[in-house]
Design an enzyme around this catalytic site. Structure first.
Site, PDB file in Angstrom:
ATOM      1  CE  LYS A  41      20.680  38.804  71.630  1.00 58.85           C
ATOM      2  NZ  LYS A  41      19.637  37.784  71.384  1.00 58.85           N
ATOM      3  CE1 TYR A 265      35.271  51.833  43.391  1.00 58.39           C
ATOM      4  CE2 TYR A 265      34.225  51.917  45.541  1.00 58.39           C
ATOM      5  CZ  TYR A 265      35.365  51.780  44.776  1.00 58.39           C
ATOM      6  OH  TYR A 265      36.569  51.582  45.370  1.00 58.39           O
TER       7      TYR A 265
HETATM    8  C1  LIG Z   1      18.523  38.088  72.127  1.00 58.42           C
HETATM    9  C2  LIG Z   1      17.712  37.241  73.017  1.00 58.42           C
HETATM   10  C3  LIG Z   1      16.916  37.833  74.004  1.00 58.42           C
HETATM   11  C4  LIG Z   1      16.723  39.325  74.104  1.00 58.42           C
HETATM   12  O1  LIG Z   1      15.782  39.687  73.122  1.00 58.42           O
HETATM   13  P1  LIG Z   1      15.394  41.219  72.902  1.00 58.42           P
HETATM   14  O2  LIG Z   1      14.250  41.202  71.975  1.00 58.42           O
HETATM   15  O3  LIG Z   1      16.617  41.834  72.317  1.00 58.42           O
HETATM   16  O4  LIG Z   1      15.075  41.781  74.233  1.00 58.42           O
HETATM   17  C5  LIG Z   1      16.248  36.995  74.883  1.00 58.42           C
HETATM   18  N1  LIG Z   1      16.354  35.658  74.787  1.00 58.42           N
HETATM   19  C6  LIG Z   1      17.095  35.050  73.833  1.00 58.42           C
HETATM   20  C7  LIG Z   1      17.166  33.566  73.787  1.00 58.42           C
HETATM   21  C8  LIG Z   1      17.789  35.823  72.909  1.00 58.42           C
HETATM   22  O5  LIG Z   1      18.523  35.238  71.959  1.00 58.42           O
END
Ligand SMILES: *Cc1c(COP(=O)(O)O)cnc(C)c1O
Length: 371
Positions: A41, A265
């Site tokens: 993702k 800034y």
């Molecule tokens: C992001 C996610 C994962 C992976 O989690 P990590 O801690 O990054 O390995 C697994 N399951 C779901 C539902 C997620 O949203």
């Protein structure tokens, strides 16, 4: 004052080292008691969805996971044929396209199931029933689970859906031994029991993400879903995985200033001595958190230098002290840490956040270089 000769560079660049992702995947696959889903993702946690997916599949992962259907379709467009799960979709998601690409959809409610089945219009859908195992975030509330497994079994008998998996997620896996983890595991076991009584025979039950994969085999079930670990982040802090990112930028300008000069800034920093300032063309639009202003360090000419004043959208100023470098000199903002350069974890600490937010936040205009 000394002028230091160093490596030159021409533009901000994010180097992505796929061999680190390969090594991390192998490590996670060894730790897992069952199969491994590589979670890609958010553009593979900012490392490139297709590259991370391909590397993970070549090093022990057999499933791919993504949040949205669009991400799952991008996996298919990269011509990867492994099983793919997309777990967060609105009721009007294009389930017909999901079915056509053989993309599994997580289903958190009867309402979603009905809508997905209708949208798939006769294409058999592969689904994973998603149970809220203790986060009050995504998934079906336990009180709705019996209705969901019953409806799913009906859909199986009607030939419109096949329940491939059951899934949950842990709220506290970064703290191994936290009682919420055992409770989450029990919740999934109980959910699986109800599913079995309804006549469902899913081939995979899955609960653990990276931290639980590395610390708690009792949560592994048939499949673990790992994302952060692939790119070198262990949320439990128990393991040393390898970071795959190195961010560099050229020094654009160098100026000598006396004591008492306000920098950037709001003059958030006023020099307390004569010094040399170097300007780097990266800022918060490129993913350098503004919250790390005046705390962060970068390496220029072999030494750590403090980021000084407020980080701007497109630029930061660093304090070189008595040293002088040529414009074009390469600054290292972060890397795996082998040569004393700051790491993603250091930046997260300076910004009061987690490494995930740093790696997924590097801006689109930073050039990517895959190794
Ligand atoms: C992001 C996610 C994962 C992976 O989690 P990590 O801690 O990054 O390995 C697994 N399951 C779901 C539902 C997620 O949203």
């Amino acid at each position: 004052m000394t002028t230091i000769l160093t490596r030159h560079t021409t533009e901000p660049t994010l180097e992505i080292d796929l061999s680190s992702i390969a090594a991390n995947t192998q490590r996670l696959a060894r730790a897992a008691t069952g199969s491994v889903m590589a979670v890609v993702k958010a553009d593979g946690f900012g490392h490139g969805l297709a590259d991370v997916a391909r590397t993970a599949l070549a090093n022990g992962a057999t499933w791919l996971g993504a949040t949205s259907l669009a991400e799952a379709i991008a996996i298919r467009e990269a011509e990867l044929s492994a099983p793919v799960l997309s777990w967060l979709n609105p009721v009007d998601a294009d389930a017909w396209t999901a079915a056509r690409h053989r993309i599994d959809l997580a289903v958190p409610s009867v309402r979603h199931l009905d809508a997905f089945v209708e949208a798939a219009a006769g294409h058999p859908l592969r689904v994973h029933l998603h149970l809220d195992t203790g986060m009050a975030r995504d998934g079906a509330a336990p009180c709705e689970w019996l209705d969901l497994v019953t409806a799913a079994r009906r859909a199986e008998l009607a030939g419109t859906a096949q329940v491939v998996g059951l899934m949950g997620h842990l709220a506290w896996s970064n703290e191994p031994g936290h009682p919420a983890n055992a409770a989450g595991r029990q919740a999934l076991l109980h959910g699986a029991e109800l599913a079995a009584r309804a006549g469902l025979r899913p081939s995979v039950r899955h609960l653990a993400a990276t931290a639980a994969t590395l610390t708690d085999p009792s949560t592994h079930f048939d499949l673990v879903r790992v994302g952060a670990g692939l790119v070198g982040i262990d949320p439990s802090g128990r393991t040393r995985l390898r970071s795959a990112l190195r961010l560099t930028a050229p020094v654009v300008q160098v100026r000598s200033v006396p004591a008492g000069v306000g920098v950037g800034y709001g003059h958030r920093h006023v020099t307390d001595r004569a010094t040399t300032l170097a300007l780097l063309p990266v800022g918060y639009a490129d993913g350098l958190p503004r919250a790390a202003s005046s705390r962060a360090e970068v390496v220029v000419a072999g030494r750590r230098r403090r980021v000084t004043g407020m980080t701007s959208m497109d630029q930061v100023v660093v304090d070189l002290g008595d040293d002088l470098v040529e414009p074009g000199t390469e600054a290292i903002l972060f890397g795996p840490g082998d040569d004393g350069e700051p790491t993603v974890a250091d930046w997260a600490r300076w910004a009061g956040t987690i490494p995930h937010e740093i790696v997924t936040g590097i801006g689109a205009r930073v050039r990517r270089s895959i190794r």
